[in-house]
Design a protein around this motif. Structure first.
Motif, PDB file in Angstrom:
ATOM      1  N   ASP A 174      24.897  -2.074 -21.969  1.00  0.00           N
ATOM      2  CA  ASP A 174      25.051  -2.726 -19.990  1.00  0.00           C
ATOM      3  C   ASP A 174      23.654  -2.231 -19.572  1.00  0.00           C
ATOM      4  OD1 ASP A 174      27.712  -3.067 -20.281  1.00  0.00           O
ATOM      5  OD2 ASP A 174      29.074  -2.290 -19.028  1.00  0.00           O
ATOM      6  N   ILE A 175      22.678  -0.667 -19.588  1.00  0.00           N
ATOM      7  CA  ILE A 175      22.409  -0.264 -19.192  1.00  0.00           C
ATOM      8  C   ILE A 175      21.033  -1.329 -19.197  1.00  0.00           C
ATOM      9  CG2 ILE A 175      20.833   1.564 -19.178  1.00  0.00           C
ATOM     10  CD1 ILE A 175      23.206   2.900 -19.598  1.00  0.00           C
ATOM     11  N   ASP A 176      20.864  -1.769 -20.886  1.00  0.00           N
ATOM     12  CA  ASP A 176      20.102  -2.233 -20.782  1.00  0.00           C
ATOM     13  C   ASP A 176      19.682  -3.917 -20.473  1.00  0.00           C
ATOM     14  OD1 ASP A 176      19.302  -0.337 -23.138  1.00  0.00           O
ATOM     15  OD2 ASP A 176      19.709  -1.817 -24.674  1.00  0.00           O
ATOM     16  N   TYR A 177      20.647  -5.066 -19.936  1.00  0.00           N
ATOM     17  CA  TYR A 177      20.944  -5.456 -19.628  1.00  0.00           C
ATOM     18  C   TYR A 177      19.998  -5.485 -18.009  1.00  0.00           C
ATOM     19  CZ  TYR A 177      23.219  -9.396 -16.770  1.00  0.00           C
ATOM     20  OH  TYR A 177      23.431 -10.458 -15.280  1.00  0.00           O
ATOM     21  N   VAL A 178      20.496  -4.567 -17.554  1.00  0.00           N
ATOM     22  CA  VAL A 178      20.334  -4.582 -16.326  1.00  0.00           C
ATOM     23  C   VAL A 178      18.463  -4.074 -16.276  1.00  0.00           C
ATOM     24  CG1 VAL A 178      19.326  -2.682 -14.022  1.00  0.00           C
ATOM     25  CG2 VAL A 178      22.187  -3.287 -15.021  1.00  0.00           C
ATOM     26  N   ARG A 179      17.866  -3.314 -17.404  1.00  0.00           N
ATOM     27  CA  ARG A 179      16.870  -3.526 -17.400  1.00  0.00           C
ATOM     28  C   ARG A 179      15.750  -5.137 -17.520  1.00  0.00           C
ATOM     29  NH1 ARG A 179      13.903   0.635 -22.016  1.00  0.00           N
ATOM     30  NH2 ARG A 179      11.731   0.056 -21.640  1.00  0.00           N
ATOM     31  N   TYR A 180      16.451  -5.568 -18.919  1.00  0.00           N
ATOM     32  CA  TYR A 180      15.953  -6.186 -18.630  1.00  0.00           C
ATOM     33  C   TYR A 180      16.314  -7.742 -18.231  1.00  0.00           C
ATOM     34  CZ  TYR A 180      14.504  -3.694 -23.376  1.00  0.00           C
ATOM     35  OH  TYR A 180      14.486  -2.760 -24.023  1.00  0.00           O
ATOM     36  N   HIS A 181      17.184  -7.359 -17.464  1.00  0.00           N
ATOM     37  CA  HIS A 181      17.265  -8.591 -17.031  1.00  0.00           C
ATOM     38  C   HIS A 181      16.480  -8.733 -15.414  1.00  0.00           C
ATOM     39  CE1 HIS A 181      19.506 -12.366 -15.241  1.00  0.00           C
ATOM     40  NE2 HIS A 181      19.740 -12.003 -13.855  1.00  0.00           N
ATOM     41  N   CYS A 182      16.288  -7.541 -14.908  1.00  0.00           N
ATOM     42  CA  CYS A 182      15.183  -7.001 -14.188  1.00  0.00           C
ATOM     43  C   CYS A 182      13.985  -8.261 -13.340  1.00  0.00           C
ATOM     44  CB  CYS A 182      15.121  -5.490 -13.877  1.00  0.00           C
ATOM     45  SG  CYS A 182      14.553  -5.092 -12.725  1.00  0.00           S
ATOM     46  N   ILE A 183      13.737  -7.997 -15.368  1.00  0.00           N
ATOM     47  CA  ILE A 183      12.519  -8.592 -15.536  1.00  0.00           C
ATOM     48  C   ILE A 183      12.405 -10.572 -15.260  1.00  0.00           C
ATOM     49  CG2 ILE A 183      10.471  -9.139 -17.207  1.00  0.00           C
ATOM     50  CD1 ILE A 183      11.398  -5.785 -18.275  1.00  0.00           C
ATOM     51  N   GLU A 184      13.262 -10.666 -16.594  1.00  0.00           N
ATOM     52  CA  GLU A 184      14.106 -12.128 -16.436  1.00  0.00           C
ATOM     53  C   GLU A 184      13.923 -12.659 -14.702  1.00  0.00           C
ATOM     54  OE1 GLU A 184      18.107 -12.939 -18.087  1.00  0.00           O
ATOM     55  OE2 GLU A 184      16.388 -12.008 -20.179  1.00  0.00           O
ATOM     56  N   ILE A 185      14.203 -11.855 -13.571  1.00  0.00           N
ATOM     57  CA  ILE A 185      14.652 -12.567 -12.773  1.00  0.00           C
ATOM     58  C   ILE A 185      13.023 -11.855 -11.351  1.00  0.00           C
ATOM     59  CG2 ILE A 185      17.220 -12.630 -12.227  1.00  0.00           C
ATOM     60  CD1 ILE A 185      17.041  -9.607 -10.308  1.00  0.00           C
ATOM     61  N   GLY A 186      12.627 -11.303 -11.812  1.00  0.00           N
ATOM     62  CA  GLY A 186      10.954 -10.832 -11.450  1.00  0.00           C
ATOM     63  C   GLY A 186      10.752  -9.985 -10.476  1.00  0.00           C
ATOM     64  N   GLU A 187      12.042  -9.007 -10.553  1.00  0.00           N
ATOM     65  CA  GLU A 187      12.298  -7.869  -9.246  1.00  0.00           C
ATOM     66  C   GLU A 187      11.040  -6.982 -10.253  1.00  0.00           C
ATOM     67  OE1 GLU A 187      14.874  -6.050  -6.709  1.00  0.00           O
ATOM     68  OE2 GLU A 187      16.830  -7.417  -7.906  1.00  0.00           O
ATOM     69  N   GLU A 188      11.283  -7.633 -11.579  1.00  0.00           N
ATOM     70  CA  GLU A 188       9.708  -6.272 -12.773  1.00  0.00           C
ATOM     71  C   GLU A 188       9.189  -7.153 -13.315  1.00  0.00           C
ATOM     72  OE1 GLU A 188      11.326  -2.482 -13.807  1.00  0.00           O
ATOM     73  OE2 GLU A 188      12.821  -2.349 -12.239  1.00  0.00           O
ATOM     74  N   SER A 189       7.845  -7.000 -13.520  1.00  0.00           N
ATOM     75  CA  SER A 189       7.046  -7.524 -14.758  1.00  0.00           C
ATOM     76  C   SER A 189       7.187  -6.436 -15.734  1.00  0.00           C
ATOM     77  CB  SER A 189       6.067  -8.526 -14.664  1.00  0.00           C
ATOM     78  OG  SER A 189       5.772  -9.147 -12.960  1.00  0.00           O
ATOM     79  N   LYS A 190       6.523  -6.341 -16.986  1.00  0.00           N
ATOM     80  CA  LYS A 190       5.326  -6.342 -18.101  1.00  0.00           C
ATOM     81  C   LYS A 190       4.405  -5.826 -17.490  1.00  0.00           C
ATOM     82  CE  LYS A 190       9.131  -7.332 -21.715  1.00  0.00           C
ATOM     83  NZ  LYS A 190       9.163  -7.411 -23.016  1.00  0.00           N
ATOM     84  N   LEU A 191       3.841  -4.349 -18.110  1.00  0.00           N
ATOM     85  CA  LEU A 191       2.929  -4.112 -17.762  1.00  0.00           C
ATOM     86  C   LEU A 191       2.041  -4.500 -18.616  1.00  0.00           C
ATOM     87  CD1 LEU A 191       2.435  -1.842 -14.993  1.00  0.00           C
ATOM     88  CD2 LEU A 191       1.653  -3.851 -15.301  1.00  0.00           C
ATOM     89  N   GLU A 192       1.191  -3.654 -19.249  1.00  0.00           N
ATOM     90  CA  GLU A 192       0.219  -3.783 -21.029  1.00  0.00           C
ATOM     91  C   GLU A 192       1.308  -2.109 -21.534  1.00  0.00           C
ATOM     92  OE1 GLU A 192      -3.163  -2.143 -21.041  1.00  0.00           O
ATOM     93  OE2 GLU A 192      -3.870  -3.593 -22.588  1.00  0.00           O
ATOM     94  N   ILE A 193       0.824  -1.761 -20.923  1.00  0.00           N
ATOM     95  CA  ILE A 193       2.298  -0.650 -22.220  1.00  0.00           C
ATOM     96  C   ILE A 193       3.311  -0.893 -21.837  1.00  0.00           C
ATOM     97  CG2 ILE A 193       2.066   1.706 -22.392  1.00  0.00           C
ATOM     98  CD1 ILE A 193      -0.629   2.661 -20.594  1.00  0.00           C
ATOM     99  N   GLU A 194       3.632  -0.481 -23.606  1.00  0.00           N
ATOM    100  CA  GLU A 194       5.084  -0.316 -23.944  1.00  0.00           C
ATOM    101  C   GLU A 194       5.712   0.666 -22.764  1.00  0.00           C
ATOM    102  OE1 GLU A 194       5.945  -2.387 -26.257  1.00  0.00           O
ATOM    103  OE2 GLU A 194       8.433  -1.634 -26.115  1.00  0.00           O
TER     104      GLU A 194
END
Ligand code: SPV
Ligand code: MN
Length: 635
Positions: free
Chosen positions: A57-77
């Motif tokens: 469930d917690i991972d769902y929040v983290r990854y969906h946040c990127i899918e909907i654009g509220e966060e974007s990935k940066l270079e560092i893992e």
């Protein structure tokens, strides 16, 4: 159980699936269901998802946040970037909105003069109208958290509904999950709750469109906060400053304290002991960097609950498990621990900094500022101005990073101890360019409460409005003290009086300047003040008694600067930093008196100290016929 099910039946099965329903029913708590029912039907999200403590469930929040654009990935893992709303340099969602944060006051109830208030019925009508349909087209998360360690007498549970995955993700970094703890409530309503919506979104990344409708309404009676049309964490995350206001209200009716404190484990060299300090400093006044001092351990950097404990000490817990810290001026020299933490792979959210080729840049990071990049204003080039011709800096001065404390090399092993840690010292600090010395120990416990109550600080970018204006900041908590200030101070006094081992109290000031406006101290000098205070709490150092408190002896500081910083601390520096500025202190007393005259039921001990201190300062002025008195005069 049937009653409980009937309550939920109103929510369309297109909106909530069976799995989420089952998770809600498993709590067996009709209060939770009523709240969900009420606010889902009001806010009208297109989907409702219940998040438990499971990693999935917690991972769902983290990854969906990127899918909907509220966060974007940066270079560092593990690093991501989030932006809050921005229109101009004076109209944005990059800081706490004190103006639109209001305490709902029932008819005839007490109105704290330093806070914004609104009649409860009127306020509810307004905010509930704004909430009507505010989640349309959004997914609403239902989250459960535990403010404090699990299985702890200190802790309070919290329910959060939000349509921001950034809020949900931040809360996973900052708070302990509490779904299983909610089951232990056995159906009771002993929890706070928070409803948040970003409201209508605009742009890419999506940010709140209608900032004029931003409202953060604190309902003490309902044990809840309703927050709409914002994303900045200090406005949106229920568990941060919104819950602090509710906790202060609760603590003041009971026998404990809810404070805007960091918690630091102090480890003096060559002495096999750890002592704990808590400290309150207004935002952007060195609070997090004190909690992260090299060679020490961190329990928390923002909010603490304290209770008298069986061993005669006050014990304290961090109600958070992460840091939402100001990133400005974090660089390898001044904040080495934070620098290492946020420049290496781990789950970290950056907000409102400049990004270029997947790298974040912020003010005072010690690197060359790129000519262009992406920031809170969109595409950015050096010299870009807003519609008022005000220059837009590359990163916002209140830009932040969010990390888990367990991730840090200096995390204290007792971070999650349900019994907390004992408190040996309390620090109070402010941004004060010309009045208080860098460190000063209180004359006794009551005088310590007075020192906390009389903090003044020049305003910073952590709240909306002008910067650099001197303001009162009692216990760095004024924005959050929803009970009469006088009562709050009296509760503090009583709290200490109950303890067999009362903490020693120190005023700290890292921001003294000389006539030319140059800071008198380096960023790491605070380590020496902290180690000195720790020594004082164990009787290791003598101190010089002045009428306004105890100050260190030059020889002790000289040794500490050598041992901890490898620096020569000169007698001239000491004399300039530790002189007692009599005229300035008298003016400060006047300002404090004026402020507290506006408050109700300020306790007698406070006025006694004000009067005594004034008399002592006037006597000094008379005796020396000087504005400033060198520390050696008190030897
Ligand atoms: C503060 O401003 O005191 C903070 C950040 O700790 S905020 O979440 O905005 O309250
Ligand atoms: Mn804070």
């Amino acid at each position: 159980m049937d009653v409980v099910k009937n309550l939920l039946i109103n929510i369309d099965s297109d909106v909530i699936d069976q799995e989420s329903l089952d998770k809600l029913y498993a709590l067996n708590n009709e209060h939770v269901l009523k709240i969900v029912n009420e606010f889902v039907s009001r806010c009208k999200p297109s989907k409702v998802t219940v998040i438990t403590d499971s990693q999935e469930d917690i991972d769902y929040v983290r990854y969906h946040c990127i899918e909907i654009g509220e966060e974007s990935k940066l270079e560092i893992e593990g690093h991501t970037i989030h932006y809050d709303g921005f229109v101009t340099m004076s109209n944005h969602d990059q800081a706490r909105d004190k103006g639109n944060t209001r305490i709902l006051i029932p008819k005839g109830g007490y109105k704290p003069p330093a806070l914004n208030t609104i009649d409860r019925d009127e306020g509810l009508k307004e905010v509930l109208e704004f909430m009507d349909g505010c989640m349309e087209g959004h997914e609403c998360l239902i989250r459960f958290f535990c403010l404090g360690p699990k299985n702890s007498r200190f802790s309070i549970l919290a329910l959060q509904l939000t349509d921001s995955f950034y809020v949900g993700h931040s809360e996973d970094l900052l708070y302990r999950s509490g779904y299983e703890e909610f089951k232990k409530l056995k159906g009771s309503n002993e929890f706070f709750y928070f409803i948040h919506s970003s409201g209508e979104l605009i742009g890419d990344p999506p940010v709140t469109k209608n900032l004029d409708k931003r409202r953060i309404y604190v309902d003490l009676e309902g044990g809840r906060v309703l927050s709409v049309c914002n994303q900045y964490a200090g406005n949106s995350l229920g568990l941060k400053k919104l819950a602090l206001r509710l906790a202060i209200n609760k603590a003041n009716k009971e026998d404990w304290l809810a404070e805007h404190y960091f918690i630091l484990g102090v480890h003096p060299k060559g002495k096999k002991r750890v002592s704990y300090a808590v400290g309150a400093y207004p935002s952007a006044c060195g609070k997090t960097s004190t909690a992260m001092l090299p060679g020490q351990t961190i329990v928390g950097d923002d909010i603490a609950y304290l209770r008298p404990w069986d061993d005669g000490y006050a014990h304290v817990v961090n109600i958070e498990r992460g840091i939402f810290g100001i990133i400005k001026d974090v660089n390898p020299e001044d904040d080495p621990v934070i620098w290492d933490t946020i420049t290496t792979p781990r789950e970290t959210i950056f907000s409102n900094v400049l990004t270029k080729n997947g790298k974040p840049y912020w003010i005072g990071d010690g690197r060359e500022i790129p000519e262009s990049g992406f920031n809170f204003s969109g595409q950015w080039n050096k010299g870009k101005t807003d519609e008022n011709q005000k220059e837009i800096p590359h990163a916002h001065p209140n830009a932040r990073y969010t990390v888990r404390i367990e991730e840090l090399s200096n995390a204290d092993p007792d971070l999650h101890n349900p019994d907390g840690v004992p408190v040996h010292m309390i620090f109070y600090g402010g941004r004060d360019s010309d009045t208080m010395p860098p460190v000063l120990e209180s004359l006794d416990w009551e005088h310590g409460v007075f020192l906390g109550a009389s903090i003044e600080s020049e305003t910073t970018s952590a709240t909306l409005g002008a910067e650099g204006v001197r303001k009162h900041q009692p216990m760095a908590n004024l924005d959050f003290v929803v009970v009469p200030l006088g009562k709050y101070l009296e509760n503090h006094r009583k709290f200490g009086k109950r303890l067999e081992h009362c903490p020693k109290v120190f005023a700290m000031n890292y921001f003294l300047k000389n006539q030319d406006g140059k800071y008198l101290n380096g960023m790491l000098d605070k380590l020496c003040w902290v180690i000195w205070a720790e020594g004082r709490s164990h009787g290791d150092y003598e101190a010089i008694k002045t009428p306004v408190g105890y100050i260190p002896k030059y020889e002790d500081l000289k040794e500490l600067f050598k041992e901890y910083l490898g620096k020569d601390y000169t007698k001239e520096d000491y004399m300039e930093q530790f002189e007692i500025r009599v005229t300035k202190l008298l003016k400060k007393l006047e300002r404090i008196e004026m402020m507290y005259r506006k408050e109700e039921c300020v306790p007698d001990f406070f006025w006694t100290i004000v009067n005594e201190e004034r008399e002592k300062l006037l006597n000094l002025k008379e005796k020396y016929q000087k504005e400033e008195i060198p520390p050696d005069e008190f030897l």
